[in-house]
Design an enzyme around this catalytic site. Structure first.
Site, PDB file in Angstrom:
ATOM      1  N   THR A   1       1.435   4.287  10.605  1.00  0.00           N
ATOM      2  CA  THR A   1      -0.539   4.722  10.558  1.00  0.00           C
ATOM      3  C   THR A   1      -0.914   4.520   8.964  1.00  0.00           C
ATOM      4  O   THR A   1      -1.479   5.768   8.619  1.00  0.00           O
ATOM      5  CB  THR A   1      -1.367   4.532  11.485  1.00  0.00           C
ATOM      6  OG1 THR A   1      -0.463   4.977  13.117  1.00  0.00           O
ATOM      7  CG2 THR A   1      -1.878   4.639  11.392  1.00  0.00           C
TER       8      THR A   1
ATOM      9  N   ALA B   1      -2.375   2.462   5.564  1.00  0.00           N
ATOM     10  CA  ALA B   1      -4.158   1.980   5.511  1.00  0.00           C
ATOM     11  C   ALA B   1      -3.485   0.356   6.091  1.00  0.00           C
ATOM     12  O   ALA B   1      -4.779   0.269   6.511  1.00  0.00           O
ATOM     13  CB  ALA B   1      -4.147   1.335   3.964  1.00  0.00           C
TER      14      ALA B   1
ATOM     15  N   GLY C   1      -1.368  -0.441   8.520  1.00  0.00           N
ATOM     16  CA  GLY C   1      -1.811   0.220   9.860  1.00  0.00           C
ATOM     17  C   GLY C   1      -2.879   0.089  11.000  1.00  0.00           C
ATOM     18  O   GLY C   1      -2.733   0.252  11.463  1.00  0.00           O
TER      19      GLY C   1
ATOM     20  N   LYS D   1       3.069 -14.943  -0.349  1.00  0.00           N
ATOM     21  CA  LYS D   1       2.476 -13.170  -0.187  1.00  0.00           C
ATOM     22  C   LYS D   1       2.630 -12.928  -1.974  1.00  0.00           C
ATOM     23  O   LYS D   1       2.272 -12.222  -2.937  1.00  0.00           O
ATOM     24  CB  LYS D   1       2.885 -12.861   0.813  1.00  0.00           C
ATOM     25  CG  LYS D   1       2.454 -11.204   0.362  1.00  0.00           C
ATOM     26  CD  LYS D   1       0.997 -10.595   0.823  1.00  0.00           C
ATOM     27  CE  LYS D   1       0.756  -9.460   0.655  1.00  0.00           C
ATOM     28  NZ  LYS D   1       0.266  -8.366   1.210  1.00  0.00           N
TER      29      LYS D   1
ATOM     30  N   ASN E   1       0.569  -5.268  -8.232  1.00  0.00           N
ATOM     31  CA  ASN E   1       1.231  -3.834  -8.163  1.00  0.00           C
ATOM     32  C   ASN E   1       1.823  -3.326  -8.931  1.00  0.00           C
ATOM     33  O   ASN E   1       2.427  -1.868 -10.026  1.00  0.00           O
ATOM     34  CB  ASN E   1       2.562  -4.272  -6.643  1.00  0.00           C
ATOM     35  CG  ASN E   1       1.194  -4.280  -5.654  1.00  0.00           C
ATOM     36  OD1 ASN E   1       1.280  -3.204  -4.969  1.00  0.00           O
ATOM     37  ND2 ASN E   1       1.273  -5.470  -4.571  1.00  0.00           N
TER      38      ASN E   1
ATOM     39  N   SER F   1      -1.692  -1.167  -3.652  1.00  0.00           N
ATOM     40  CA  SER F   1      -0.057   0.528  -2.784  1.00  0.00           C
ATOM     41  C   SER F   1       0.759   0.648  -4.150  1.00  0.00           C
ATOM     42  O   SER F   1       1.114   2.053  -3.940  1.00  0.00           O
ATOM     43  CB  SER F   1       0.482  -0.566  -2.033  1.00  0.00           C
ATOM     44  OG  SER F   1       1.316  -1.607  -1.741  1.00  0.00           O
TER      45      SER F   1
ATOM     46  N   GLU G   1       8.725   0.602  -3.655  1.00  0.00           N
ATOM     47  CA  GLU G   1       8.924  -0.973  -3.443  1.00  0.00           C
ATOM     48  C   GLU G   1       9.724  -2.261  -4.543  1.00  0.00           C
ATOM     49  O   GLU G   1       9.454  -2.976  -4.373  1.00  0.00           O
ATOM     50  CB  GLU G   1       7.977  -1.677  -2.506  1.00  0.00           C
ATOM     51  CG  GLU G   1       7.415  -0.953  -1.369  1.00  0.00           C
ATOM     52  CD  GLU G   1       7.042  -1.488  -0.657  1.00  0.00           C
ATOM     53  OE1 GLU G   1       7.487  -1.647   0.998  1.00  0.00           O
ATOM     54  OE2 GLU G   1       5.797  -1.587  -0.540  1.00  0.00           O
TER      55      GLU G   1
END
Length: 330
Positions: free
Chosen positions: A34, A36, A38, A210, A218, A280, A292
């Protein structure tokens, strides 16, 4: 009609109502991670009255004490008496499991999910990059249904147990394997909250689509210490972002996705209209956390090269990000 026939008709009506009632029960949702994203989707579902169970990490105590706040362009609210947990071992088994954990923690995800899986559960991976669905399918071979969830939303965790949603709010879903009906039901539930869910039947295209936005903004936000607006207002960095987009489209087409350069143009226009935003990956970098890089850049470069597609702009950005990550780790 005889008395016995009336009785049969009456009981048939009652049993019919009972069957209909059992078919329209709400699904039970789990939000695994949980943060941003989620917090946004789980929070909106819970606010709309759905049965949602949240896995928290650092915010668990804050949520228990003061609830969970969603400050959204659709309205601000605080959820009290949240179904909050700090371990999936204590959570009930759920119909739909939204995995919103960063791909850098891939090895933890299967064991986190196992305690809340039902035989007919649907796992939706709301994560960046490509190839996470095949990874989860391999790690959890008995899982019936797995889908991808690609989100277009500007949302950030701005304080403990508080997320702020400033732009957009769409999730595009596509089934990787399993039961598509439950995925459609999920989309209907999301659409009832004020957010938007799109159901697609083209998994490959949607996963690559995406990336067209994700890869330039990013990575460049970290490499340049810049917001989306900074990147777009500088002619050189604007062109660099566009060049990365075109490489993504080229690699995507080689891997079977139905994308054209026109989509890159759409993303440029959409970004021009955004409130200045740091994605993110920048948040992870600023907080000195793992970024990531693997699934968002390295896996894409591998997929491109496997089809004979050269992606020098993406490779240059990957090298910069690896250097930034090494600086954090040193």
């Amino acid at each position: 009609m005889s008395f016995s026939q009336k009785c049969y008709a009456f009981f048939g009506f009652v049993f019919g109502l009972h069957y209909l009632y059992t078919q329209i029960q709400y699904m039970r949702y789990a939000i695994v991670g949980t943060g941003a994203m989620g917090g946004l989707f789980g929070g909106m579902l819970a606010h709309a009255g759905f049965d949602v169970h949240f896995l928290f990490r650092s915010d668990y105590k804050d949520v228990k004490e003061k609830g969970f706040t969603v400050d959204s362009i659709l309205g601000k609210f605080t959820l009290q008496n949240v179904n909050a947990y700090n371990s999936t071992e204590n959570m009930p088994k759920c119909d739909v499991i939204l995995v919103c954990i960063k791909t850098v923690y891939e090895n933890r995800i299967p064991n986190l999910i196992k305690p809340i899986l039902k035989p007919d559960s649907l796992i939706i991976l709301i994560q960046n990059g490509i190839n996470m669905e095949p990874y989860i399918a391999k790690q959890l071979p008995d899982t019936v249904s797995i889908a991808a969830g690609m989100v277009m939303a500007s949302v950030t965790k701005t304080a403990p147990a508080v997320i702020t949603h400033t732009n957009f709010g769409t999730i595009t879903t596509a089934l990787y394997k399993g039961n598509d009906n439950i995925l459609k039901e999920f989309c209907n539930d999301i659409n009832s909250t004020g957010l938007r869910a799109v159901h697609s039947t083209d998994y490959i295209t949607e996963r690559w689509r995406k990336l067209v936005w994700n890869m330039p903004y990013n990575g460049l936000s970290v490499a340049l210490d810049a917001t989306t607006k900074d990147i777009m207002n500088n002619p050189a960095t604007r062109q660099r972002a566009y060049s990365i987009m075109l490489e993504v489209v080229k690699a995507a087409k080689a891997n079977g996705a139905k994308l054209t350069n026109a989509y890159a143009d759409e993303m440029m226009t959409a970004t021009d209209g955004m409130v200045p935003y740091k994605p993110s990956m920048y948040v992870d970098y600023a907080r000195r956390r793992p970024m990531e890089i693997q699934y968002l850049y390295t896996e894409v470069i591998k997929a491109a090269k496997a089809k004979g597609v050269e992606v020098p702009y993406i490779e240059e950005l990957e090298k910069q990000l690896i250097q930034k990550q090494n600086e954090i780790n040193s």
